[in-house]
Design an enzyme around this catalytic site. Structure first.
Site, PDB file in Angstrom:
ATOM      1  N   ASP A   8       0.880  -1.156   0.000  1.00 13.41           N
ATOM      2  CA  ASP A   8       0.000   0.000   0.000  1.00 13.41           C
ATOM      3  C   ASP A   8       0.925   1.215   0.000  1.00 13.41           C
ATOM      4  O   ASP A   8       1.536   1.532   1.022  1.00 13.41           O
ATOM      5  CB  ASP A   8      -0.875  -0.044   1.266  1.00 13.41           C
ATOM      6  CG  ASP A   8      -1.649   1.248   1.497  1.00 13.41           C
ATOM      7  OD1 ASP A   8      -1.656   2.113   0.601  1.00 13.41           O
ATOM      8  OD2 ASP A   8      -2.253   1.386   2.589  1.00 13.41           O
ATOM      9  N   LYS A  70       2.912  11.475  -3.608  1.00 14.03           N
ATOM     10  CA  LYS A  70       1.819  10.833  -4.347  1.00 14.03           C
ATOM     11  C   LYS A  70       0.871  11.881  -4.937  1.00 14.03           C
ATOM     12  O   LYS A  70       0.160  11.617  -5.896  1.00 14.03           O
ATOM     13  CB  LYS A  70       1.070   9.921  -3.381  1.00 14.03           C
ATOM     14  CG  LYS A  70       0.160   8.916  -4.043  1.00 14.03           C
ATOM     15  CD  LYS A  70      -0.313   7.924  -3.008  1.00 14.03           C
ATOM     16  CE  LYS A  70      -1.434   7.055  -3.477  1.00 14.03           C
ATOM     17  NZ  LYS A  70      -1.883   6.155  -2.413  1.00 14.03           N
ATOM     18  N   GLU A 171      -7.222   0.851  -4.229  1.00 16.00           N
ATOM     19  CA  GLU A 171      -7.178   0.672  -2.773  1.00 16.00           C
ATOM     20  C   GLU A 171      -8.493   0.124  -2.197  1.00 16.00           C
ATOM     21  O   GLU A 171      -8.460  -0.822  -1.405  1.00 16.00           O
ATOM     22  CB  GLU A 171      -6.791   1.998  -2.103  1.00 16.00           C
ATOM     23  CG  GLU A 171      -5.336   2.356  -2.384  1.00 16.00           C
ATOM     24  CD  GLU A 171      -5.023   3.829  -2.212  1.00 16.00           C
ATOM     25  OE1 GLU A 171      -5.908   4.578  -1.736  1.00 16.00           O
ATOM     26  OE2 GLU A 171      -3.905   4.228  -2.567  1.00 16.00           O
ATOM     27  N   ASP A 193     -12.746   5.514   2.256  1.00  9.35           N
ATOM     28  CA  ASP A 193     -11.297   5.552   2.479  1.00  9.35           C
ATOM     29  C   ASP A 193     -10.810   6.990   2.619  1.00  9.35           C
ATOM     30  O   ASP A 193     -10.665   7.716   1.633  1.00  9.35           O
ATOM     31  CB  ASP A 193     -10.609   4.855   1.296  1.00  9.35           C
ATOM     32  CG  ASP A 193      -9.087   4.861   1.418  1.00  9.35           C
ATOM     33  OD1 ASP A 193      -8.544   5.513   2.328  1.00  9.35           O
ATOM     34  OD2 ASP A 193      -8.437   4.200   0.587  1.00  9.35           O
TER      35      ASP A 193
END
Ligand code: AMP
Length: 519
Positions: A8, A70, A171, A193
């Protein structure tokens, strides 16, 4: 034998796991930490530090410490997201040769995949140290909303780190895999999430071993960082009011207050009220030191951040309506991401969906566990593997006359998928056809993300309309777009060329590959 792990690769934290002897195993570092800050700190010369030590450097040397890369990965330098991000970082952001956003540290320009590769290598080493064996393959997760360029850039990061990327998976899909593992019941679930940098919600249908994402929605600029910046700004305003100073353009002060805001948030997860203190927050040119001290309770914190939580709920409604569902037809709500530990978030989600969210798997580890399960499925010799059906999060379209977009593959189509369209020459003796491909939900091309320009050249000069070229657009299981042209008459299949694609070239990726991979 090669070992495959699940990684992850998070905006703020990363986690690595694998399935060993049928059990999932989350790897911890030598100090027992099961997640690592996705922070890369550059020192003098070639020294690079990743993880908790890098996180500590963030406050002292923010200009040479990269966090949240990211947010840049696969993005163009001139995109509004990068523009927004620039205001929040102390390190430099530069434009790459192909228009991609890069990082500038100590005068050196590095691509976002290179920085992410440092994080991937760090995670890989943690697994290797724990196993005493070499890890060569991984399934890597990305937010469901990541477009083609972002997925491709994540793959490039794996290549640089010397990892064979078996599959890129979303994810929320990974989270569902971790929950649905061996459950075998038909159900609809919503995966909420809320991580450090991004918010995603996905609606999934799980039927036996079949995991199908039927809708996704998200906001790539909404996460725990935003809570911390917002609360850090409240602290700043209080500090300025109390001292009469004006320090809002002091980056170190802002970073320290942002850090204090994050500590306060985490402490408030378990306490009704917390004291916030930052020693020597600011030193005036005259050498006077100022501390900062305040108290925050859950009620005050809620009044500040509720608008951010409300934004996540609006996105939930969008995903539900795209799936033709309501909160009532959702059987389970799964929570993913560190921010979902905050009680206010859990309460808001429970109220919105009318059911308590499922929290039996650790929200920090659930995505890595799901990736590990998929890695094990993909490398399994026996055929017990779960089939994973995923959907494309954004529509794929081509630009037509007038700057409009014609959709070829609508969002939420199951992948892998393909669509083709015939292009004609528009005037006599036309020797070139240009096709601009976009990803996004707008009818107007300029409001979508340009994926690339495909040029069919060296066409024989013929009257208009006589040349017809069928172009096929394919989205593979990783969500990455491939284009091929087919024309029986003139045999153009090989003359397709891709232009205007931001990112690293193949040669650049090769030369960036870490050369210390065999250890
Ligand atoms: P992730 O990207 O999933 O690692 O989530 C990181 C985010 O979760 C950061 O914004 C953290 O500050 C936040 N976080 C971690 N633990 C907690 C906690 N106990 N309460 C509230 N937020 C937390």
């Amino acid at each position: 034998m090669s070992i495959a792990v699940g990684i992850d690769l998070g905006t703020s934290n990363s986690c690595v796991a694998m399935v060993k002897d049928g059990e999932t195993l989350v790897f911890a570092d030598s100090e027992g930490r099961r997640t690592q800050p996705s922070v890369v700190a550059f020192g003098y010369g070639s020294s690079v530090v990743v993880g908790p030590r890098a996180r500590r450097q963030l406050v002292h040397a923010p200009e040479s410490t990269v966090s949240s890369v990211k947010r840049l990965i696969g993005r163009r330098y001139d995109s509004p997201e990068v523009e927004r991000f620039k205001a929040q970082t102390a390190y430099g952001i530069a434009e790459g040769d192909t228009g991609d956003a890069r990082v500038r540290i100590q005068g050196k320009v590095m691509s976002a995949p290179e920085i992410s590769a440092h994080v991937l290598r760090h995670m890989r080493r943690i697994a290797e140290e724990s196993l005493g064996e070499q890890v060569t393959q991984a399934v890597i997760t990305v937010p469901a909303y990541f477009n083609d360029a972002q997925r491709q850039a994540t793959r490039d990061a794996a290549t640089i780190a010397g990892i064979e990327c078996l599959r890129i998976i979303n994810e929320p899909t990974a989270a569902a895999l971790a929950y649905g593992f061996r459950q075998g019941k038909r159900q609809h679930i919503a995966v909420y999430d809320l991580g450090g940098g991004t918010f995603d919600v996905s609606i999934l249908r799980i039927d036996d071993d079949l995991f199908e994402v039927i809708a996704t929605s998200g906001d790539t600029f909404l996460g725990g960082d935003d809570f911390d910046y917002l609360v850090g700004d409240r602290f700043l305003a209080a500090f300025e009011k109390e001292t009469g100073l004006s320090v809002s353009d002091n980056r170190t002060v802002r970073l320290k207050l942002r850090d204090a805001a994050e500590r306060a948030k985490i402490a408030l997860s378990n306490a009704e009220e917390v004291e916030v203190g930052v020693q020597a927050l600011y030193r005036s040119p005259q050498g006077r030191e100022y501390d900062f001290r305040t108290k925050v309770d859950r009620y005050l914190y809620a009044s500040w951040v509720m608008p951010l939580i409300d934004r996540t709920l609006t996105v939930c409604n969008e995903a539900l309506s795209a799936a033709s569902m309501t909160t009532r037809t959702v059987d389970h709500v799964l929570l993913v991401g560190g921010m979902t530990r905050y009680p206010l978030v859990r309460e808001a989600v429970a109220r919105h969906f009318g059911k308590a969210p499922n929290t039996s798997v650790n929200p920090d580890e659930v995505v890595a566990i799901g990736a590990a399960i998929q890695a094990s499925n993909l490398t399994a010799t026996s055929v017990s593997a779960s089939v994973l059906l995923d959907v494309t999060p954004q529509s794929l379209s081509v630009r037509t006359i007038g700057g409009y977009c014609e959709v070829l593959i609508p969002r939420n189509s199951a992948i892998p998928t393909e669509a083709s369209r015939v292009f004609n020459t528009a005037w006599d003796d036309q020797t070139e056809v240009r096709v601009a491909v976009y990803q996004g939900g707008s009818r107007l091309a300029e409001e979508n993300e340009l994926l690339g320009q495909f040029v069919l050249d060296n066409l024989p000069p013929l009257p208009r309309g006589q040349i017809r070229v069928r172009i096929t657009f394919e989205i593979d299981a990783d969500g990455i777009v491939h284009v091929r042209a087919v024309d029986d008459k003139v045999g153009l299949a090989r003359s397709i060329r891709i232009e205007a694609r931001a990112g690293m070239s193949q040669e650049e990726i090769e030369s960036a590959r870490f050369d210390d991979l065999n250890f």
